[in-house]
Design a protein around this motif. Structure first.
Motif, PDB file in Angstrom:
ATOM      1  N   ILE A  80       6.854   6.601  20.805  1.00  0.00           N
ATOM      2  CA  ILE A  80       7.045   5.162  20.623  1.00  0.00           C
ATOM      3  C   ILE A  80       8.519   4.789  20.702  1.00  0.00           C
ATOM      4  CG2 ILE A  80       6.680   3.178  19.121  1.00  0.00           C
ATOM      5  CD1 ILE A  80       4.101   4.286  20.112  1.00  0.00           C
ATOM      6  N   PRO A  86       3.442   3.580  25.298  1.00  0.00           N
ATOM      7  CA  PRO A  86       3.002   2.272  25.797  1.00  0.00           C
ATOM      8  C   PRO A  86       3.011   2.174  27.310  1.00  0.00           C
ATOM      9  CG  PRO A  86       4.544   1.999  23.976  1.00  0.00           C
ATOM     10  CD  PRO A  86       4.555   3.445  24.331  1.00  0.00           C
ATOM     11  N   ILE A 151       3.732  -3.451  21.694  1.00  0.00           N
ATOM     12  CA  ILE A 151       4.354  -2.256  21.125  1.00  0.00           C
ATOM     13  C   ILE A 151       5.683  -1.963  21.818  1.00  0.00           C
ATOM     14  CG2 ILE A 151       4.100   0.252  20.870  1.00  0.00           C
ATOM     15  CD1 ILE A 151       1.042  -0.280  20.647  1.00  0.00           C
ATOM     16  N   LEU A 162       7.056  -2.897  13.672  1.00  0.00           N
ATOM     17  CA  LEU A 162       6.074  -2.376  14.623  1.00  0.00           C
ATOM     18  C   LEU A 162       4.674  -2.265  14.036  1.00  0.00           C
ATOM     19  CD1 LEU A 162       5.514  -1.247  17.439  1.00  0.00           C
ATOM     20  CD2 LEU A 162       6.206   1.007  16.603  1.00  0.00           C
ATOM     21  N   SER A 166       1.583  -4.372  15.594  1.00  0.00           N
ATOM     22  CA  SER A 166       0.521  -3.616  16.279  1.00  0.00           C
ATOM     23  C   SER A 166      -0.847  -3.927  15.697  1.00  0.00           C
ATOM     24  CB  SER A 166       0.799  -2.108  16.179  1.00  0.00           C
ATOM     25  OG  SER A 166       2.051  -1.785  16.729  1.00  0.00           O
ATOM     26  N   ILE A 269       1.763   4.964  15.710  1.00  0.00           N
ATOM     27  CA  ILE A 269       2.042   3.685  15.064  1.00  0.00           C
ATOM     28  C   ILE A 269       1.869   3.799  13.554  1.00  0.00           C
ATOM     29  CG2 ILE A 269       1.211   1.307  14.792  1.00  0.00           C
ATOM     30  CD1 ILE A 269       0.430   1.440  17.784  1.00  0.00           C
TER      31      ILE A 269
END
Length: 377
Positions: A80, A86, A151, A162, A166, A269
């Motif tokens: 991430i 993503p 994201i 985040l 999300s 996440i």
């Protein structure tokens, strides 16, 4: 030793952790019982449980004066923080998209652009509420109705937000069948909802399908160079689908790649969804503004269609409900429009028009994300 460990665990538990364990349980319930975006909410919910257990090895801990890297923290940093996961999921999204209905009815592309209005309107609202420019942009992008783009942008601008961004993005995507109909009904008349749209006379050619992702990437890259990664990965996935010579790669992107990356994405996440980071006033505001963004996006698409009808001759009018499909919640929004059209007149088939607007929304959402990156980076 056992008593000392028990004491450490007792002091490590906070009420915020308990709340987040409940949130994780709620996400798993929504995934399993209600079938709300289960592929992402289930890993995210279970990951939330892992990171909120006392002294959990799933996240970074300090031991002996040193930072011991946790498994989920490591996944977050590898997937991430560097924006890899993503982007990979966007390849899968592109491979799943059929841009044929858009090519056969190009005017619906307008809805894919104007239905992103909620992003910028919500961004302005966030600024008024005291968020800084980068946080406001990250909150606004929830309105893209595109989880990977949300994201990607928030990881770049506001990684501290985040988690709630999300959760809001994917939860509201799952709730599109509940969110959109009241907005559409409030903005349209029964007569407008019964408008029948003629089916396209010509099918998109193979050449057009192949050239489309290439041309869109070039145009989008020239308009907003920062969108090249977002848009390019989507269009690369679509080119795998449409080229006709990479069927195995296309299927792998739609299945194996999508499945593996979705698991890792949801788990990664969850590393940000600790009690200390998540349970605060900001989180509630972000989730509320995410709903506002979805509502404004839907309204933007419907209003655009109504304005367009002033300039179209009789018999070529657009059903305003199709405009609402311009958000990037593919294919849920298109299905909602088809169902609502059938409820008004069971001989009215709006699905292909709505799908055209829906895939246009996929392009519009990554362009909007690219514009924010271009002008705020």
């Amino acid at each position: 030793m056992r008593l000392e460990l028990f004491t450490q665990m007792y002091h490590a538990v906070t009420w915020q952790n308990v709340v987040m364990i409940g949130v994780g349980a709620l996400l798993m319930y929504l995934a399993i019982k209600k079938d709300f975006e289960p592929n992402l909410l289930l890993p995210m919910g279970f990951g939330t449980l892992l990171v909120n257990l006392p002294l959990s090895s799933a996240i970074d801990q300090i031991a002996g004066g040193k930072v011991v890297e946790g498994a989920l923290s490591m996944l977050f940093n590898m997937g991430i923080a560097n924006e890899l996961l993503p982007l990979l999921i966007l390849v899968a999204v592109g491979a799943m998209c059929d841009f044929g209905p858009l090519l056969e009815n190009p005017k619906v592309f307008l809805f894919g652009l104007t239905a992103q209005a909620g992003i910028f309107l919500t961004m302005g609202l966030a600024l008024l509420l005291g968020f800084n420019l980068y946080e406001a942009a990250s909150i606004g992008i929830i309105g893209a109705a595109d989880g990977p783009t949300s994201i990607y942008v928030s990881a770049r601008f506001a990684p501290n937000l985040l988690g709630p961004i999300s959760v809001a993005a994917y939860t509201y995507m799952a709730l599109v069948p509940i969110i959109q109909p009241p907005v559409i009904l409030a903005l349209t008349t029964k007569k407008e909802r019964r408008i029948k749209m003629p089916q396209p006379r010509k099918k998109a050619t193979r050449r057009a399908r192949i050239l489309f992702p290439i041309i869109i990437t070039i145009i989008g890259g020239l308009i907003a160079p920062a969108s090249v990664s977002l848009l390019g990965f989507v269009m690369f996935g679509n080119l795998l689908r449409e080229s006709g010579v990479t069927e195995r790669l296309s299927q792998a992107a739609q299945n194996e790649l999508a499945n593996i990356v979705t698991i890792l994405l949801g788990f990664s996440i969850a590393a940000t969804m600790t009690g200390a980071k998540f349970v605060n006033e900001k989180t509630l505001i972000i989730i509320a503004m995410g709903l506002v963004a979805f509502i404004l996006d839907t309204a933007g698409g419907v209003i655009t269609a109504k304005i367009l009808n002033f300039f179209l001759p009789k018999g070529r009018k657009v059903n305003p409900m199709v405009g609402a499909a311009g958000i990037s919640a593919f294919p849920m929004s298109a299905r909602v429009i088809q169902k609502m059209g059938q409820a008004e007149d069971n001989s009215n088939f709006l699905l292909m028009h709505a799908i055209g607007a829906n895939v246009a929304g996929q392009i519009g959402s990554v362009l909007a994300g690219g514009i924010l990156l271009a002008y705020l980076s």
